[in-house]
Design a protein around this motif. Structure first.
Motif, short mmCIF file in Angstrom:
data_model
loop_
_atom_site.label_atom_id
_atom_site.label_comp_id
_atom_site.label_asym_id
_atom_site.label_seq_id
_atom_site.Cartn_x
_atom_site.Cartn_y
_atom_site.Cartn_z
N ALA A 1 91.59 107.29 62.87
CA ALA A 1 90.24 106.79 62.60
C ALA A 1 89.19 106.15 63.76
O ALA A 1 88.33 106.14 63.78
N LYS A 2 90.14 105.67 64.64
CA LYS A 2 89.62 104.87 66.00
C LYS A 2 89.29 105.94 67.00
O LYS A 2 88.77 105.72 68.08
N HIS A 3 89.74 107.24 66.98
CA HIS A 3 89.80 108.07 67.95
C HIS A 3 89.43 109.49 67.43
O HIS A 3 89.99 110.33 67.21
N PRO A 4 88.00 109.58 67.33
CA PRO A 4 87.49 110.94 66.68
C PRO A 4 87.65 112.00 67.60
O PRO A 4 87.41 113.28 67.20
N GLU A 5 87.84 111.94 68.63
CA GLU A 5 88.14 112.94 69.57
C GLU A 5 89.24 114.02 69.28
O GLU A 5 89.32 115.14 69.77
N TYR A 6 90.21 113.35 68.32
CA TYR A 6 91.04 114.26 67.84
C TYR A 6 90.61 115.00 66.53
O TYR A 6 91.53 115.60 65.96
N ARG A 7 89.67 114.58 66.08
CA ARG A 7 89.16 115.29 64.61
C ARG A 7 89.39 116.64 64.38
O ARG A 7 89.91 117.19 63.44
N GLU A 8 88.94 117.48 65.49
CA GLU A 8 89.17 119.01 65.35
C GLU A 8 90.56 119.54 65.23
O GLU A 8 91.23 120.56 64.95
N SER A 9 91.50 118.54 65.61
CA SER A 9 92.99 118.87 65.70
C SER A 9 93.72 118.23 64.45
O SER A 9 94.87 118.76 64.32
N VAL A 10 93.19 117.75 63.44
CA VAL A 10 93.70 117.32 62.30
C VAL A 10 93.58 118.16 61.15
O VAL A 10 92.49 118.49 60.81
N ALA A 11 94.69 118.21 60.58
CA ALA A 11 94.65 119.13 59.06
C ALA A 11 94.79 118.00 57.92
O ALA A 11 95.41 116.88 58.12
N PRO A 12 94.13 118.20 56.92
CA PRO A 12 94.33 117.33 55.74
C PRO A 12 95.58 117.40 55.30
O PRO A 12 96.36 118.21 55.29
N THR A 13 96.01 116.27 54.77
CA THR A 13 97.41 115.94 54.12
C THR A 13 97.25 116.46 52.86
O THR A 13 96.38 116.16 52.02
N ARG A 14 98.38 117.35 52.61
CA ARG A 14 98.42 118.04 51.09
C ARG A 14 99.68 117.58 50.65
O ARG A 14 100.74 117.10 51.26
N PRO A 15 99.99 117.86 49.49
CA PRO A 15 101.29 117.46 48.74
C PRO A 15 102.33 118.32 49.13
O PRO A 15 103.50 117.50 49.40
N GLU A 16 102.16 119.49 49.74
CA GLU A 16 103.32 120.06 50.29
C GLU A 16 103.83 119.46 51.68
O GLU A 16 105.00 119.23 52.17
N HIS A 17 102.77 118.83 52.19
CA HIS A 17 103.27 117.72 53.39
C HIS A 17 104.05 116.78 53.14
O HIS A 17 105.25 116.34 53.89
N LEU A 18 103.62 115.92 52.11
CA LEU A 18 104.44 114.85 51.69
C LEU A 18 105.81 115.19 51.13
O LEU A 18 106.69 114.38 51.29
N ALA A 19 106.01 116.45 50.44
CA ALA A 19 107.12 116.90 49.97
C ALA A 19 108.25 117.12 51.12
O ALA A 19 109.19 117.11 51.06
N ALA A 20 107.62 117.65 52.22
CA ALA A 20 108.36 117.65 53.54
C ALA A 20 108.85 116.63 54.35
O ALA A 20 109.62 116.97 55.43
N VAL A 21 108.42 115.49 54.06
CA VAL A 21 108.79 114.31 54.83
C VAL A 21 110.13 113.84 54.50
O VAL A 21 110.52 113.72 53.32
N PRO A 22 110.86 113.46 55.47
CA PRO A 22 112.38 113.13 54.94
C PRO A 22 112.32 111.68 54.35
O PRO A 22 111.35 110.87 54.38
N ARG A 23 113.25 111.54 53.42
CA ARG A 23 113.24 110.05 52.64
C ARG A 23 114.28 109.51 52.92
O ARG A 23 115.32 109.83 53.43
N GLY A 24 114.36 107.99 52.85
CA GLY A 24 115.15 107.17 53.43
C GLY A 24 115.27 106.82 54.64
O GLY A 24 115.26 106.48 55.71
#
Length: 112
Positions: free
Chosen positions: A89-112
């Motif tokens: 949010a503080k570094h807009p120079e990365y904007r073009e490299s950022v993908a929106p977070t989708r439910p399948e991204h959240l499901a891929a994150v390790p738990r615990g």
């Protein structure tokens, strides 16, 4: 503990561990963790820096290194980690490299 000299702390990519690490005299004192996703994305989901190393800009240095490396590899950044989201949010120079977070991204994150 001795005073921390931030200039002597290095950042490295631990590909096997799927994380970027802050290293002080051979000891890992912070890390930002990711999960590869879909062949062209990295989901950053957790960043930590030992409390005694806080307040020195080390987390920002760590995350900048990780995001720059990810971008250099032609991969997109998925920010699940609150610190990485705040950094972006503080570094807009990365904007073009950022993908929106989708439910399948959240499901891929390790738990615990």
């Amino acid at each position: 503990m001795d005073p921390v000299n931030a200039a002597e702390i290095t950042v490295r990519h631990n590909a096997e561990g799927r994380r970027y690490e802050l290293v002080d005299a051979g000891r890992v004192v912070g890390a930002t963790h990711y999960v590869p996703f879909g062949g062209d994305e990295r989901i950053f989901y957790h960043t930590t820096v030992e409390e005694s190393y806080g307040g020195r800009g080390l987390a920002a240095r760590l995350v900048a290194f990780a995001l720059d490396d990810t971008r250099a590899l032609g991969q997109r950044i998925v920010a699940v980690c609150p610190y990485v989201r705040a950094y972006l949010a503080k570094h807009p120079e990365y904007r073009e490299s950022v993908a929106p977070t989708r439910p399948e991204h959240l499901a891929a994150v390790p738990r615990g």
